[in-house]
Design a protein around this motif. Structure first.
Motif, PDB file in Angstrom:
ATOM      1  N   HIS A   1      -7.068  -7.733  -6.968  1.00  0.00           N
ATOM      2  CA  HIS A   1      -6.531  -8.237  -5.705  1.00  0.00           C
ATOM      3  C   HIS A   1      -6.134  -7.023  -4.861  1.00  0.00           C
ATOM      4  O   HIS A   1      -5.270  -6.248  -5.256  1.00  0.00           O
TER       5      HIS A   1
ATOM      6  N   LEU B   1      -4.608  -5.433  -1.564  1.00  0.00           N
ATOM      7  CA  LEU B   1      -3.698  -5.725  -0.454  1.00  0.00           C
ATOM      8  C   LEU B   1      -3.682  -4.562   0.541  1.00  0.00           C
ATOM      9  O   LEU B   1      -3.619  -3.390   0.154  1.00  0.00           O
TER      10      LEU B   1
ATOM     11  N   TYR C   1      -6.929  -8.917   0.871  1.00  0.00           N
ATOM     12  CA  TYR C   1      -5.823  -9.582   1.547  1.00  0.00           C
ATOM     13  C   TYR C   1      -5.414  -8.641   2.669  1.00  0.00           C
ATOM     14  O   TYR C   1      -4.921  -7.543   2.407  1.00  0.00           O
TER      15      TYR C   1
ATOM     16  N   VAL D   1      -1.205  -7.733   5.397  1.00  0.00           N
ATOM     17  CA  VAL D   1      -0.140  -8.155   4.481  1.00  0.00           C
ATOM     18  C   VAL D   1       1.190  -7.528   4.887  1.00  0.00           C
ATOM     19  O   VAL D   1       1.287  -6.310   5.081  1.00  0.00           O
TER      20      VAL D   1
ATOM     21  N   VAL E   1       4.455  -9.635  -0.404  1.00  0.00           N
ATOM     22  CA  VAL E   1       3.940  -9.068  -1.648  1.00  0.00           C
ATOM     23  C   VAL E   1       4.407  -9.862  -2.865  1.00  0.00           C
ATOM     24  O   VAL E   1       3.606 -10.169  -3.766  1.00  0.00           O
TER      25      VAL E   1
ATOM     26  N   LEU F   1       2.390 -13.087  -3.325  1.00  0.00           N
ATOM     27  CA  LEU F   1       1.008 -12.824  -3.715  1.00  0.00           C
ATOM     28  C   LEU F   1       0.927 -12.387  -5.175  1.00  0.00           C
ATOM     29  O   LEU F   1       0.053 -12.829  -5.929  1.00  0.00           O
TER      30      LEU F   1
ATOM     31  N   ILE G   1      -2.997  -1.481  -3.743  1.00  0.00           N
ATOM     32  CA  ILE G   1      -2.260  -1.455  -2.481  1.00  0.00           C
ATOM     33  C   ILE G   1      -2.799  -0.334  -1.603  1.00  0.00           C
ATOM     34  O   ILE G   1      -2.752   0.837  -1.969  1.00  0.00           O
TER      35      ILE G   1
END
Length: 302
Positions: A8, A10, A35, A38, A43, A46, A66
């Motif tokens: 994932h 972000l 994503y 954001v 955070v 998620l 991230i």
């Protein structure tokens, strides 16, 4: 059936970096899910959506990356992510905003290598100027170098901004254990007289260190430039240079170009992404870990 590997990804930006997506999938993450835009406040939600949708066994094949643009924001988001875990529901998280952490790690590791090989010395006690150092790469490189024992000065066009960034680096990233200082670009002719190392980490296409300044640096040993767009950030340093003597240097300084740094950055990011895949316990990765793997890569290829 085993769960697929899902990362994932972000970012606070409106687009996720294609570079990071390619790196993730080439490292073995089968699915890289973006994503965008954001907010830090999002955070926790998620992260917990990700961890509670799989069993602890399945979470070994789940990770969070991230990105974004700002160093502090990425580190804050990393902390939020870590604090959002509910053991045994935990996943690994890797912060690398704009690739700054792995780029900085690659640059400092490359400089460390040249200091050892060409000058038989280390980063300990060296005077380092981070030109254009108020950005993400400059910040990370400054902290990494200061933690290795160097005396680092962040140079910016505006002294006040450079001072704010230096304080941020010391307190937020260095836990108050380092003492990075600041300086104005207008005064770099004075600072270069005692500099052992120069990092050029400013915007692409801007010369930060001229041939005249290089010639006036009596103890300069290594100059590293992360800019691959002409003109070079450091006069006389080509993007492909990797420890080549800089023409006009009276002290025998060598240069490291953006593509040489980029090779180490690539290896550092790839290795950290793979560590997330291979670890049986959660990892929380940032610039310090990037420097560790960059050093490992250089040692292996020596």
């Amino acid at each position: 059936m085993e769960k697929p590997f899902i990362l994932h990804m972000l970012t606070t930006a409106k687009n996720l970096s294609p570079f990071d997506v390619n790196m993730a999938m080439d490292a073995g993450w089968l699915h890289a899910v973006p994503y965008i835009n954001v907010e830090p406040s999002e955070v926790r939600g998620l992260v917990q959506d990700a961890i509670f949708s799989r069993s602890p066994k399945g979470l070994i094949r789940t990770g969070i990356f991230i990105g974004g643009r700002e160093t502090k924001q990425a580190m804050d988001m990393l902390k939020i992510a870590k604090n959002s875990m509910v053991p045994p529901f935990e996943v690994s998280v890797f912060a690398d905003p704009s690739g700054a952490f792995t780029t900085a790690a690659g640059m400092v590791a490359a400089v460390e290598k040249e200091l050892a090989e060409k000058f038989n010395t280390t980063l300990e006690g060296k005077n380092i100027l981070a030109l254009g150092g108020t950005g993400p790469v400059g910040q990370a490189a400054a902290v990494i170098s200061a933690q290795a024992g160097a005396n680092v000065r962040i140079i910016g066009r505006q002294l006040e901004k450079a001072e704010r960034v230096a304080e941020l680096c010391n307190e937020e990233f260095g836990d108050g254990k380092i003492n990075i200082t600041a300086g104005a670009d207008a005064d770099k002719a004075e600072y270069i007289k005692t500099a052992d190392v120069v990092f050029a980490t400013g915007a692409a296409g801007i010369e930060l260190l001229s041939a005249e300044l290089i010639a006036s640096a009596p103890q300069l040993k290594v100059a590293a430039d992360v800019n691959a767009v002409p003109p070079a950030g450091i006069a006389g340093v080509d993007a492909f240079d990797n420890g080549k003597a800089i023409a006009g240097s009276q002290s025998g300084a060598v240069g490291i170009g953006a593509l040489a740094i980029g090779n180490i950055k690539y290896q550092a990011q790839s290795r950290l992404l793979k560590k997330m895949l291979e670890s049986d316990k959660p990892l929380y990765l940032h610039f310090e870990h990037a420097f560790e793997v960059a050093r490992e890569f250089i040692k292996e290829t020596a």
